[in-house]
Design a protein around this motif. Sequence first.
Motif, PDB file in Angstrom:
ATOM      1  N   ASP A 270       2.807   6.860   3.267  1.00 46.77           N
ATOM      2  CA  ASP A 270       2.406   7.369   1.942  1.00 46.77           C
ATOM      3  C   ASP A 270       1.883   6.272   1.022  1.00 46.77           C
ATOM      4  O   ASP A 270       1.026   6.524   0.179  1.00 46.77           O
ATOM      5  CB  ASP A 270       3.566   8.130   1.280  1.00 46.77           C
ATOM      6  CG  ASP A 270       4.781   7.252   1.015  1.00 46.77           C
ATOM      7  OD1 ASP A 270       4.984   6.260   1.745  1.00 46.77           O
ATOM      8  OD2 ASP A 270       5.543   7.547   0.079  1.00 46.77           O
TER       9      ASP A 270
ATOM     10  N   SER B  29       5.840   3.106   6.290  1.00 43.51           N
ATOM     11  CA  SER B  29       5.568   4.056   5.216  1.00 43.51           C
ATOM     12  C   SER B  29       4.085   4.312   5.160  1.00 43.51           C
ATOM     13  O   SER B  29       3.289   3.405   4.955  1.00 43.51           O
ATOM     14  CB  SER B  29       6.091   3.541   3.882  1.00 43.51           C
ATOM     15  OG  SER B  29       5.193   2.633   3.332  1.00 43.51           O
TER      16      SER B  29
ATOM     17  N   PHE C 270       7.527   8.570   4.678  1.00 44.52           N
ATOM     18  CA  PHE C 270       7.139   8.729   3.261  1.00 44.52           C
ATOM     19  C   PHE C 270       8.372   8.566   2.399  1.00 44.52           C
ATOM     20  O   PHE C 270       9.265   7.801   2.778  1.00 44.52           O
ATOM     21  CB  PHE C 270       6.413  10.072   3.047  1.00 44.52           C
ATOM     22  CG  PHE C 270       7.094  11.289   3.624  1.00 44.52           C
ATOM     23  CD1 PHE C 270       7.752  12.180   2.795  1.00 44.52           C
ATOM     24  CD2 PHE C 270       7.089  11.543   4.992  1.00 44.52           C
ATOM     25  CE1 PHE C 270       8.383  13.312   3.311  1.00 44.52           C
ATOM     26  CE2 PHE C 270       7.708  12.675   5.513  1.00 44.52           C
ATOM     27  CZ  PHE C 270       8.366  13.555   4.663  1.00 44.52           C
TER      28      PHE C 270
ATOM     29  N   ARG D 232       5.290   3.387  -3.837  1.00 39.18           N
ATOM     30  CA  ARG D 232       5.560   4.787  -4.224  1.00 39.18           C
ATOM     31  C   ARG D 232       6.401   4.881  -5.492  1.00 39.18           C
ATOM     32  O   ARG D 232       6.173   5.741  -6.320  1.00 39.18           O
ATOM     33  CB  ARG D 232       6.194   5.564  -3.065  1.00 39.18           C
ATOM     34  CG  ARG D 232       7.656   5.330  -2.805  1.00 39.18           C
ATOM     35  CD  ARG D 232       8.237   6.374  -1.865  1.00 39.18           C
ATOM     36  NE  ARG D 232       7.804   6.180  -0.492  1.00 39.18           N
ATOM     37  CZ  ARG D 232       8.372   5.331   0.369  1.00 39.18           C
ATOM     38  NH1 ARG D 232       9.391   4.559   0.013  1.00 39.18           N
ATOM     39  NH2 ARG D 232       7.919   5.241   1.609  1.00 39.18           N
TER      40      ARG D 232
ATOM     41  N   LEU E 163      -0.936  14.391   0.583  1.00 39.65           N
ATOM     42  CA  LEU E 163      -1.370  13.084   0.076  1.00 39.65           C
ATOM     43  C   LEU E 163      -2.686  12.664   0.732  1.00 39.65           C
ATOM     44  O   LEU E 163      -3.552  12.076   0.082  1.00 39.65           O
ATOM     45  CB  LEU E 163      -0.298  12.019   0.332  1.00 39.65           C
ATOM     46  CG  LEU E 163       0.911  12.055  -0.598  1.00 39.65           C
ATOM     47  CD1 LEU E 163       1.990  11.099  -0.106  1.00 39.65           C
ATOM     48  CD2 LEU E 163       0.514  11.691  -2.036  1.00 39.65           C
TER      49      LEU E 163
ATOM     50  N   LEU F 296      -1.827   5.992   1.133  1.00 35.95           N
ATOM     51  CA  LEU F 296      -2.489   7.171   0.555  1.00 35.95           C
ATOM     52  C   LEU F 296      -2.360   7.154  -0.964  1.00 35.95           C
ATOM     53  O   LEU F 296      -3.305   7.446  -1.690  1.00 35.95           O
ATOM     54  CB  LEU F 296      -1.875   8.445   1.149  1.00 35.95           C
ATOM     55  CG  LEU F 296      -1.886   8.506   2.687  1.00 35.95           C
ATOM     56  CD1 LEU F 296      -1.063   9.683   3.184  1.00 35.95           C
ATOM     57  CD2 LEU F 296      -3.305   8.586   3.221  1.00 35.95           C
ATOM     58  N   TRP F 297      -1.172   6.762  -1.438  1.00 36.49           N
ATOM     59  CA  TRP F 297      -0.948   6.708  -2.882  1.00 36.49           C
ATOM     60  C   TRP F 297      -1.842   5.682  -3.561  1.00 36.49           C
ATOM     61  O   TRP F 297      -2.297   5.877  -4.681  1.00 36.49           O
ATOM     62  CB  TRP F 297       0.525   6.372  -3.191  1.00 36.49           C
ATOM     63  CG  TRP F 297       1.438   7.548  -3.320  1.00 36.49           C
ATOM     64  CD1 TRP F 297       2.581   7.776  -2.603  1.00 36.49           C
ATOM     65  CD2 TRP F 297       1.341   8.643  -4.254  1.00 36.49           C
ATOM     66  NE1 TRP F 297       3.191   8.948  -3.032  1.00 36.49           N
ATOM     67  CE2 TRP F 297       2.447   9.489  -4.038  1.00 36.49           C
ATOM     68  CE3 TRP F 297       0.416   8.987  -5.242  1.00 36.49           C
ATOM     69  CZ2 TRP F 297       2.658  10.663  -4.783  1.00 36.49           C
ATOM     70  CZ3 TRP F 297       0.622  10.148  -5.975  1.00 36.49           C
ATOM     71  CH2 TRP F 297       1.726  10.965  -5.740  1.00 36.49           C
TER      72      TRP F 297
ATOM     73  N   GLU G 268       4.164  16.522   3.036  1.00 34.09           N
ATOM     74  CA  GLU G 268       3.877  15.527   1.991  1.00 34.09           C
ATOM     75  C   GLU G 268       2.725  14.607   2.400  1.00 34.09           C
ATOM     76  O   GLU G 268       1.841  14.299   1.604  1.00 34.09           O
ATOM     77  CB  GLU G 268       5.146  14.714   1.678  1.00 34.09           C
ATOM     78  CG  GLU G 268       4.963  13.790   0.487  1.00 34.09           C
ATOM     79  CD  GLU G 268       6.279  13.158   0.051  1.00 34.09           C
ATOM     80  OE1 GLU G 268       7.324  13.848   0.056  1.00 34.09           O
ATOM     81  OE2 GLU G 268       6.269  11.968  -0.295  1.00 34.09           O
ATOM     82  N   ILE G 269       2.749  14.166   3.648  1.00 33.66           N
ATOM     83  CA  ILE G 269       1.689  13.278   4.130  1.00 33.66           C
ATOM     84  C   ILE G 269       0.339  14.002   4.129  1.00 33.66           C
ATOM     85  O   ILE G 269      -0.683  13.442   3.723  1.00 33.66           O
ATOM     86  CB  ILE G 269       2.033  12.772   5.564  1.00 33.66           C
ATOM     87  CG1 ILE G 269       3.208  11.790   5.516  1.00 33.66           C
ATOM     88  CG2 ILE G 269       0.820  12.142   6.238  1.00 33.66           C
ATOM     89  CD1 ILE G 269       2.898  10.441   4.902  1.00 33.66           C
TER      90      ILE G 269
ATOM     91  N   GLY H 148       5.882  17.733  -1.666  1.00 31.31           N
ATOM     92  CA  GLY H 148       4.671  18.210  -0.982  1.00 31.31           C
ATOM     93  C   GLY H 148       4.121  19.463  -1.650  1.00 31.31           C
ATOM     94  O   GLY H 148       2.905  19.619  -1.805  1.00 31.31           O
TER      95      GLY H 148
END
Length: 464
Positions: free
Chosen positions: A124, A122, A180, A58, A198, A127-128, A194-195, A304
């Motif tokens: 995120d 984590s 995240f 991230r 993403l 997804l990132w 946020e999740i 988010g």
Amino acid sequence: MLESQVLQQAQSLLYQQAMVSMQGEWVGAIAAIPRRQTSKAQKAEHEGALNYGEIFIRDNVPVMTYLLLQNKTPVVKNFLTTCLHLQSHSHQTRGIFPTSFVEHDGELVADYGQRAIGRVVSIDATLWWVILANAYVNHSQDHDWAAQPQVQSGIQKFLDLILRPGFRESPTLYVPDGAFMIDRPLDVWGAPLEIQVLLYGALRSAANLLRHSPSPRPHTPHACIRYARNLRRHLLKHYWVTSRTVQVLRRRPTEQYGDGIQNEFNIQTETIPHWLQDWMGDRGGYLIGNIRTGRPDFRFFTLGNCLGAIFDVMSRNQQYALFRLIMRNQQHLVAQMPLRICHPPLDDVEWRKKTGYDRKNLPWCYHNGGHWACLTWFLVIAMQRQQPLMPEDLKYQVRSFLKECYELMLRQLPQQQWAEYHDGPTAYWIGQQARTYQTWTIVGFLLTHHFLHEDPKESHILDL
Ligand code: GLC
């Protein structure tokens, strides 16, 4: 210091001290640049008691975005490929990407949560990776990379995690607390914004990436798009609030059962906080932090919301309402340093119960209402990409607002040694436990400068 000297300092910190090489090639940047160790505590930290010397996925999102803009595309490709090699193959976590990794004796060691403080996972990072891979391919037009079997199979493994049967019909991804950027308990379990945003970005990105292979199997672009559409509908229905929608929420019946009801999550009016009234005014709107049975979270989460705009989860008019809300609450969200990570902080009994007496997350500190300069560039691109079509009054306001944000960063960050975060309520103080020379603070400043003063057109870099 002159602006040009600040820019030069930031670039040299990034290239000469933050980037890590392996076999002669850059593989990513460490989270914070270590300083000369004067005390025992600092020495212990540098020797690995903390993980700021690791390469976080991230934290490398701004780094890799910046390198794309500098046309250093091979470095971004190498980062993405390195992460892909670290995608988990183990039975229980197959398909996830690590939070961070580090080189040890020529080998990469990854942390999927098994070494993290409190053993948080984590979500995120995974997804990132997909979002960044799509941004890389869009920017470099390197379709051959996307078409490679190992890239395609990495995306399929990610989709196995999402497009599988489960116990719930809802399109949101259900996660534990601290999954995240906010990676400590802060009552952000369930379906934090946020999740979800993403996830929307990752599904749309996966759909684009799968199109580079002749016959993607078993998950198709169509399946990703369908899921993303459902998710967007869900977010706009349940997370988006304005002064008008809150008035409808406040008058809903409870204890309803069956189809076609108004209050699906059985939310009591008393959960809607009073600060919302003044905070939203009559023209503001935003996506709330979380929806869970009976326990919505009305806190404002900056990242988010910015991503909700950047990925066009929100319509254009909704984005305007978000920008108006942010500027209306400049005193809270910016104060002396852009941007507050979430508002308002948990305090008193809520802080005790929901953070577990977490001293790093005291009210107005760190994730609990602290200010993070590394978030500013996300707001900059969200606003800049809408600038051309904005109504004149909003355009004017946005321009002067962004100028103020930039000047606060320019004036303070180099003096404050590029601190990781600032403590509130006015964000005048450097975070009590903040690292200095934090990479995403440094690069966040470079990106803010780039989109405001070098090339505003490139604020479409993360577009889906
Ligand atoms: C802290 C932050 C996390 C970040 C990491 C490295 O754990 O909470 O978001 O990725 O530091 O900078």
